[in-house]
Design a protein around this motif. Structure first.
Motif, short mmCIF file in Angstrom:
data_model
loop_
_atom_site.label_atom_id
_atom_site.label_comp_id
_atom_site.label_asym_id
_atom_site.label_seq_id
_atom_site.Cartn_x
_atom_site.Cartn_y
_atom_site.Cartn_z
N MET A 1 0.84 -1.20 0.00
CA MET A 1 0.00 0.00 0.00
C MET A 1 0.88 1.25 0.00
O MET A 1 0.63 2.19 -0.76
CB MET A 1 -0.91 0.01 1.23
N PHE A 2 1.91 1.27 0.82
CA PHE A 2 2.83 2.40 0.87
C PHE A 2 3.48 2.62 -0.50
O PHE A 2 3.54 3.74 -0.99
CB PHE A 2 3.90 2.18 1.94
N ASP A 3 3.96 1.54 -1.11
CA ASP A 3 4.59 1.64 -2.42
C ASP A 3 3.62 2.17 -3.47
O ASP A 3 4.00 2.98 -4.32
CB ASP A 3 5.14 0.28 -2.86
N ILE B 1 1.82 6.82 -6.84
CA ILE B 1 0.83 7.84 -7.21
C ILE B 1 1.42 9.23 -6.99
O ILE B 1 1.28 10.12 -7.84
CB ILE B 1 -0.47 7.66 -6.41
N ALA B 2 2.08 9.43 -5.86
CA ALA B 2 2.69 10.73 -5.55
C ALA B 2 3.75 11.09 -6.59
O ALA B 2 3.84 12.24 -7.02
CB ALA B 2 3.29 10.72 -4.15
N SER C 1 3.43 14.30 -8.97
CA SER C 1 4.41 15.38 -8.89
C SER C 1 4.86 15.82 -10.28
O SER C 1 5.24 16.97 -10.47
CB SER C 1 5.62 14.95 -8.05
N LYS C 2 4.78 14.94 -11.26
CA LYS C 2 5.17 15.28 -12.63
C LYS C 2 4.11 16.14 -13.33
O LYS C 2 4.37 16.71 -14.39
CB LYS C 2 5.44 14.01 -13.43
N LEU C 3 2.92 16.23 -12.75
CA LEU C 3 1.84 17.02 -13.33
C LEU C 3 1.90 18.50 -12.91
O LEU C 3 1.20 19.32 -13.48
CB LEU C 3 0.48 16.44 -12.94
N VAL C 4 2.70 18.82 -11.91
CA VAL C 4 2.81 20.19 -11.42
C VAL C 4 3.72 20.97 -12.37
O VAL C 4 4.85 20.56 -12.63
CB VAL C 4 3.39 20.22 -9.98
N PRO C 5 3.24 22.10 -12.89
CA PRO C 5 4.05 22.89 -13.82
C PRO C 5 5.32 23.42 -13.15
O PRO C 5 5.32 23.69 -11.95
CB PRO C 5 3.13 24.06 -14.21
N PRO C 6 6.41 23.58 -13.91
CA PRO C 6 7.65 24.11 -13.34
C PRO C 6 7.44 25.49 -12.73
O PRO C 6 6.66 26.31 -13.25
CB PRO C 6 8.58 24.21 -14.55
N GLY C 7 8.11 25.75 -11.63
CA GLY C 7 8.02 27.05 -10.98
C GLY C 7 6.90 27.18 -9.97
O GLY C 7 6.87 28.12 -9.19
N VAL C 8 5.97 26.25 -9.96
CA VAL C 8 4.86 26.30 -9.01
C VAL C 8 5.35 25.75 -7.68
O VAL C 8 5.97 24.70 -7.63
CB VAL C 8 3.65 25.48 -9.52
#
Length: 96
Positions: A62-64, A69-70, A74-81
């Protein structure tokens, strides 16, 4: 749930009324060269260890899965945000 019915350290008693189980415990005791109590103890300890290992394995899985998912999120957050909101608060942490 140890201690649910008895104060810590008090001895409880287990009375087994199942004739088939008693016969199996005696058979296991004979194979192990121990008493019926020793056979039941060994069987319970073995099963308890297996259940704890399975639970630990499930928790790790479950942890893995959550960490995967995290990582993807995290790759969906635009650079600089960032989550830095210092501009919204004063030096005492109060809203401006």
């Amino acid at each position: 749930m140890e201690g649910a019915f008895y104060p810590e350290g008090a001895m409880g008693q287990l009375n087994i009324k199942d004739e088939a189980l008693i016969a199996e415990a005696k058979e296991l005791a004979a194979l192990l060269g121990t008493s019926a109590t020793g056979a039941v103890r060994a069987a319970v300890q073995d099963r308890l260890a297996r259940e704890k290992a399975l639970r630990s394995e499930r928790e790790q899985q479950m942890f893995d899965a959550i960490m995967a998912i995290a990582e993807r999120a995290s790759k969906l957050v635009p650079p600089g945000v960032t989550s830095d909101h210092r501009d919204l608060y004063d030096e005492n942490g109060l809203p401006r």
